[in-house]
Design a protein around this motif. Structure first.
Motif, PDB file in Angstrom:
ATOM      1  N   VAL A  74       0.849  -1.192   0.000  1.00  0.00           N
ATOM      2  CA  VAL A  74       0.000   0.000   0.000  1.00  0.00           C
ATOM      3  C   VAL A  74       0.890   1.249   0.000  1.00  0.00           C
ATOM      4  O   VAL A  74       1.822   1.331   0.798  1.00  0.00           O
ATOM      5  N   PRO A  75       0.628   2.211  -0.899  1.00  0.00           N
ATOM      6  CA  PRO A  75       1.403   3.465  -0.874  1.00  0.00           C
ATOM      7  C   PRO A  75       1.155   4.240   0.425  1.00  0.00           C
ATOM      8  O   PRO A  75       0.075   4.148   1.019  1.00  0.00           O
ATOM      9  N   ILE A  76       2.158   4.993   0.862  1.00  0.00           N
ATOM     10  CA  ILE A  76       2.062   5.789   2.089  1.00  0.00           C
ATOM     11  C   ILE A  76       2.472   7.223   1.787  1.00  0.00           C
ATOM     12  O   ILE A  76       3.512   7.462   1.169  1.00  0.00           O
ATOM     13  N   VAL A  77       1.644   8.168   2.206  1.00  0.00           N
ATOM     14  CA  VAL A  77       1.927   9.597   2.060  1.00  0.00           C
ATOM     15  C   VAL A  77       2.013  10.193   3.464  1.00  0.00           C
ATOM     16  O   VAL A  77       1.187   9.879   4.324  1.00  0.00           O
ATOM     17  N   ALA A  78       3.019  11.052   3.703  1.00  0.00           N
ATOM     18  CA  ALA A  78       3.176  11.673   5.026  1.00  0.00           C
ATOM     19  C   ALA A  78       3.437  13.166   4.870  1.00  0.00           C
ATOM     20  O   ALA A  78       4.371  13.559   4.181  1.00  0.00           O
ATOM     21  N   PRO A  79       2.611  14.026   5.477  1.00  0.00           N
ATOM     22  CA  PRO A  79       2.856  15.470   5.435  1.00  0.00           C
ATOM     23  C   PRO A  79       4.030  15.853   6.322  1.00  0.00           C
ATOM     24  O   PRO A  79       4.346  15.161   7.298  1.00  0.00           O
ATOM     25  N   ARG A  80       4.673  16.977   5.986  1.00  0.00           N
ATOM     26  CA  ARG A  80       5.824  17.426   6.782  1.00  0.00           C
ATOM     27  C   ARG A  80       5.444  18.487   7.806  1.00  0.00           C
ATOM     28  O   ARG A  80       6.133  18.657   8.811  1.00  0.00           O
ATOM     29  N   THR A  81       4.376  19.248   7.542  1.00  0.00           N
ATOM     30  CA  THR A  81       3.939  20.301   8.465  1.00  0.00           C
ATOM     31  C   THR A  81       2.413  20.298   8.515  1.00  0.00           C
ATOM     32  O   THR A  81       1.754  19.605   7.745  1.00  0.00           O
ATOM     33  N   SER A  82       1.865  21.117   9.410  1.00  0.00           N
ATOM     34  CA  SER A  82       0.405  21.190   9.544  1.00  0.00           C
ATOM     35  C   SER A  82      -0.246  21.632   8.237  1.00  0.00           C
ATOM     36  O   SER A  82      -1.217  21.030   7.769  1.00  0.00           O
ATOM     37  N   ALA A  83       0.277  22.692   7.607  1.00  0.00           N
ATOM     38  CA  ALA A  83      -0.315  23.191   6.362  1.00  0.00           C
ATOM     39  C   ALA A  83      -0.134  22.205   5.218  1.00  0.00           C
ATOM     40  O   ALA A  83      -0.975  22.117   4.315  1.00  0.00           O
ATOM     41  N   ASP A  84       0.945  21.427   5.262  1.00  0.00           N
ATOM     42  CA  ASP A  84       1.218  20.457   4.200  1.00  0.00           C
ATOM     43  C   ASP A  84       0.195  19.326   4.183  1.00  0.00           C
ATOM     44  O   ASP A  84       0.116  18.571   3.210  1.00  0.00           O
ATOM     45  N   CYS A  85      -0.599  19.191   5.250  1.00  0.00           N
ATOM     46  CA  CYS A  85      -1.643  18.165   5.283  1.00  0.00           C
ATOM     47  C   CYS A  85      -2.646  18.366   4.140  1.00  0.00           C
ATOM     48  O   CYS A  85      -3.225  17.393   3.640  1.00  0.00           O
ATOM     49  N   PHE A  86      -2.855  19.605   3.707  1.00  0.00           N
ATOM     50  CA  PHE A  86      -3.764  19.878   2.589  1.00  0.00           C
ATOM     51  C   PHE A  86      -3.229  19.217   1.318  1.00  0.00           C
ATOM     52  O   PHE A  86      -3.949  18.479   0.633  1.00  0.00           O
ATOM     53  N   ASP A  87      -1.972  19.476   0.999  1.00  0.00           N
ATOM     54  CA  ASP A  87      -1.373  18.903  -0.215  1.00  0.00           C
ATOM     55  C   ASP A  87      -1.247  17.386  -0.115  1.00  0.00           C
ATOM     56  O   ASP A  87      -1.389  16.677  -1.114  1.00  0.00           O
ATOM     57  N   ALA A  88      -0.971  16.895   1.102  1.00  0.00           N
ATOM     58  CA  ALA A  88      -0.839  15.448   1.293  1.00  0.00           C
ATOM     59  C   ALA A  88      -2.156  14.741   0.998  1.00  0.00           C
ATOM     60  O   ALA A  88      -2.177  13.653   0.404  1.00  0.00           O
ATOM     61  N   ALA A  89      -3.278  15.350   1.389  1.00  0.00           N
ATOM     62  CA  ALA A  89      -4.588  14.753   1.117  1.00  0.00           C
ATOM     63  C   ALA A  89      -4.850  14.687  -0.385  1.00  0.00           C
ATOM     64  O   ALA A  89      -5.347  13.675  -0.905  1.00  0.00           O
ATOM     65  N   LEU A  90      -4.509  15.752  -1.109  1.00  0.00           N
ATOM     66  CA  LEU A  90      -4.680  15.758  -2.569  1.00  0.00           C
ATOM     67  C   LEU A  90      -3.815  14.682  -3.223  1.00  0.00           C
ATOM     68  O   LEU A  90      -4.253  13.970  -4.132  1.00  0.00           O
ATOM     69  N   GLU A  91      -2.566  14.557  -2.764  1.00  0.00           N
ATOM     70  CA  GLU A  91      -1.657  13.572  -3.361  1.00  0.00           C
ATOM     71  C   GLU A  91      -2.112  12.148  -3.059  1.00  0.00           C
ATOM     72  O   GLU A  91      -2.061  11.272  -3.926  1.00  0.00           O
ATOM     73  N   ALA A  92      -2.572  11.902  -1.827  1.00  0.00           N
ATOM     74  CA  ALA A  92      -3.063  10.566  -1.479  1.00  0.00           C
ATOM     75  C   ALA A  92      -4.264  10.204  -2.350  1.00  0.00           C
ATOM     76  O   ALA A  92      -4.374   9.067  -2.843  1.00  0.00           O
ATOM     77  N   ALA A  93      -5.169  11.157  -2.571  1.00  0.00           N
ATOM     78  CA  ALA A  93      -6.337  10.905  -3.420  1.00  0.00           C
ATOM     79  C   ALA A  93      -5.917  10.662  -4.866  1.00  0.00           C
ATOM     80  O   ALA A  93      -6.471   9.781  -5.544  1.00  0.00           O
ATOM     81  N   ARG A  94      -4.928  11.420  -5.347  1.00  0.00           N
ATOM     82  CA  ARG A  94      -4.448  11.232  -6.734  1.00  0.00           C
ATOM     83  C   ARG A  94      -3.908   9.823  -6.934  1.00  0.00           C
ATOM     84  O   ARG A  94      -4.248   9.140  -7.916  1.00  0.00           O
ATOM     85  N   ILE A  95      -3.103   9.356  -6.008  1.00  0.00           N
ATOM     86  CA  ILE A  95      -2.527   8.016  -6.131  1.00  0.00           C
ATOM     87  C   ILE A  95      -3.621   6.957  -6.067  1.00  0.00           C
ATOM     88  O   ILE A  95      -3.649   6.011  -6.860  1.00  0.00           O
ATOM     89  N   ALA A  96      -4.543   7.110  -5.101  1.00  0.00           N
ATOM     90  CA  ALA A  96      -5.611   6.119  -4.921  1.00  0.00           C
ATOM     91  C   ALA A  96      -6.474   6.004  -6.169  1.00  0.00           C
ATOM     92  O   ALA A  96      -6.805   4.887  -6.610  1.00  0.00           O
ATOM     93  N   LEU A  97      -6.839   7.144  -6.761  1.00  0.00           N
ATOM     94  CA  LEU A  97      -7.732   7.125  -7.917  1.00  0.00           C
ATOM     95  C   LEU A  97      -7.011   6.693  -9.192  1.00  0.00           C
ATOM     96  O   LEU A  97      -7.575   5.986 -10.021  1.00  0.00           O
ATOM     97  N   THR A  98      -5.765   7.120  -9.344  1.00  0.00           N
ATOM     98  CA  THR A  98      -5.021   6.788 -10.562  1.00  0.00           C
ATOM     99  C   THR A  98      -4.689   5.305 -10.635  1.00  0.00           C
ATOM    100  O   THR A  98      -4.823   4.671 -11.688  1.00  0.00           O
ATOM    101  N   TYR A  99      -4.288   4.753  -9.498  1.00  0.00           N
ATOM    102  CA  TYR A  99      -3.802   3.365  -9.495  1.00  0.00           C
ATOM    103  C   TYR A  99      -4.788   2.398  -8.842  1.00  0.00           C
ATOM    104  O   TYR A  99      -4.451   1.221  -8.665  1.00  0.00           O
ATOM    105  N   ARG A 100      -5.970   2.886  -8.477  1.00  0.00           N
ATOM    106  CA  ARG A 100      -7.017   2.045  -7.899  1.00  0.00           C
ATOM    107  C   ARG A 100      -6.467   1.188  -6.762  1.00  0.00           C
ATOM    108  O   ARG A 100      -6.446  -0.045  -6.821  1.00  0.00           O
ATOM    109  N   THR A 101      -6.032   1.886  -5.708  1.00  0.00           N
ATOM    110  CA  THR A 101      -5.409   1.203  -4.572  1.00  0.00           C
ATOM    111  C   THR A 101      -5.745   1.959  -3.284  1.00  0.00           C
ATOM    112  O   THR A 101      -5.950   3.173  -3.316  1.00  0.00           O
TER     113      THR A 101
END
Length: 451
Positions: A371-398
């Protein structure tokens, strides 16, 4: 008396007291002042693990740490330059973190013989020489607050409760913080109790005036705004869990899929459930399940139905969700597992943070279930981390794990609000018809057919 103003490039302040002393509110308001002034900042709210431990005891100490600077910073810091200690327990619990030469603002009214014995002080640390290496400012916060509110007709106990606002006023003077936002907040918070609002504002102003007039505080400090550090645009102060919530809504919008959250409340992830439940206008559906297994099962069903499916949890919940995550891998379904990590394997440290779940997220399933793992580096980075996690999940169906933690979740920092036009396009093309014809001419769809 002439006051001196020193220029600093950064400061770490820690407010500390009993759970009922209002340290989190005090820290939040000081943070808001600092954000509006334009400093970069990072915060660390720290709550007791116990449920309302006895007043004045070490397990009941609550604190709020704020690191602010005239340049880009990434952490709330380790060693506070200034410690505000509302009682002996707060001093004893935190003094080990303050470097020699640091400033201590101590509420002397609380240093009674009984209160000191409760935390193991045989003699007053304000008198036995143990604090000689620090700049100690003894301030009778209770007495000064009660005197400042003498004309408000409050009982002494109610007046005492305003001492955190007196401390906030004093610190606001020390660091030249803007005060208008704090007064507006207090008027709004106590709008239905105007006498309480007026008392808190009076205590806040009295603290400011005390700093201005007392000889014990001959020096105030200025930390310039961090204007040159950041790109121009609109900023707001944001916590990790709020940024993550907004990131999930943005991902849902950019994917043109309804957002479904199946969740069971657990510290420190519950804020995401609370926040997403407010946004039905974005097509968000939140389901508070009866347990962690039901929560991930519901999310998996939503993924089957074509939603952007999310489940939020912490370490103990990840353990319970492992079987369903393995099923999601087998079914090739996009699913976001948001793990806001905390200390320990179970319920002993719900408010303390440890990045404890990495190996569980990587390997806590049967074989052949990566399973891919995404980790934010700061509090504000949680926004971008959520977008990236969704991109990976939808693109690769995982399924995808997003690993945040309690520090990022509850801490905050300035966030540059992005331009919607710059967000990634996450739309996916769903299969609309059959992809295989049987010998008898029947057309069928095989979801796992390899190309």
């Amino acid at each position: 008396m002439t006051k001196q103003t020193d220029q600093l490039d950064r400061v770490i302040i820690r407010f500390s007291g009993d759970s009922g002393d209002g340290m989190q509110l005090t820290g939040d308001l000081f943070t808001s002042q600092t954000a509006s002034f334009g400093n970069d900042l990072a915060t660390l709210p720290n709550f007791p693990a116990e449920i309302r431990a006895p007043a004045g005891t070490l397990p009941g100490v609550s604190s709020f740490q704020l690191h602010f600077a005239d340049h880009d910073i990434l952490t709330p810091g380790d060693a506070p330059d200034v410690l505000v200690a509302m009682n002996p327990a707060a001093l004893k619990a935190n003094i080990g973190d303050v470097p020699r030469g640091g400033e201590l603002i101590v509420n002397t009214d609380e240093f009674t013989k009984r209160a000191m014995q409760k935390v193991g002080y045989e003699r007053s640390p304000l008198e036995d020489g143990s604090l000689d290496g620090y700049h100690v400012h003894p301030v009778p916060l209770n007495t000064l607050t009660v005197e400042a509110l003498a004309g408000f007709g409050l009982a002494r106990k109610d007046a005492d409760r305003c001492k955190n606002m007196f401390a906030l006023g004093l610190l606001s003077w020390m660091y030249h913080r803007p005060t208008e936002g704090t007064e507006k907040f207090l008027q709004s918070k106590f709008a239905k109790k105007p006498d309480i609002a007026a008392a808190n504002i009076a205590a806040f102003r009295a603290g400011w005036n005390f700093g201005e007039t007392t000889e014990d505080f001959a020096v105030s400090y200025q930390v310039a705004p961090a204007a040159d550090t950041f790109p121009t645009g609109t900023y707001r102060n944001i916590s990790g869990n709020l940024a993550l919530s907004y990131g999930l809504i943005a991902a849902s919008t950019q994917a043109d899929l309804p957002l479904y959250l199946g969740s069971y409340p657990i510290t420190p992830a519950s804020d995401i459930l609370h926040e997403l439940s407010k946004h039905k206008n974005f097509g968000v559906r939140t389901f508070q399940a009866e347990d962690e297994i039901a929560a991930v099962g519901a999310a998996l069903g939503a993924a089957f139905g074509g939603s952007l499916a999310v489940t939020t949890t912490s370490g103990p919940g990840v353990t319970l969700k492992a079987e369903a995550v393995g099923l999601a891998v087998s079914l090739e379904l996009p699913l976001l597992i948001i793990d806001i990590q905390r200390g320990g394997p179970s319920t002993g440290l719900p408010t303390k943070t440890e990045q404890a779940d990495l190996l569980q997220a990587m390997y806590g399933r049967n074989g052949e279930a990566p399973v891919p793992i995404v980790a934010p580096r700061t509090s504000a980075d949680c926004f971008d981390a959520a977008l990236e996690a969704a991109r990976i999940a939808l693109t690769y169906r995982t399924p995808v794990f997003l690993l945040s933690d309690g520090y990022l979740a509850n801490g905050s920092e300035p966030w540059h609000i992005p331009d919607i036009d710059e967000l990634p396009d996450l739309r996916v093309q769903f299969a609309q018809g059959p992809n295989h014809t049987l010998d008898d001419g029947t057309e069928v769809f095989w979801p796992y057919k390899r190309d």
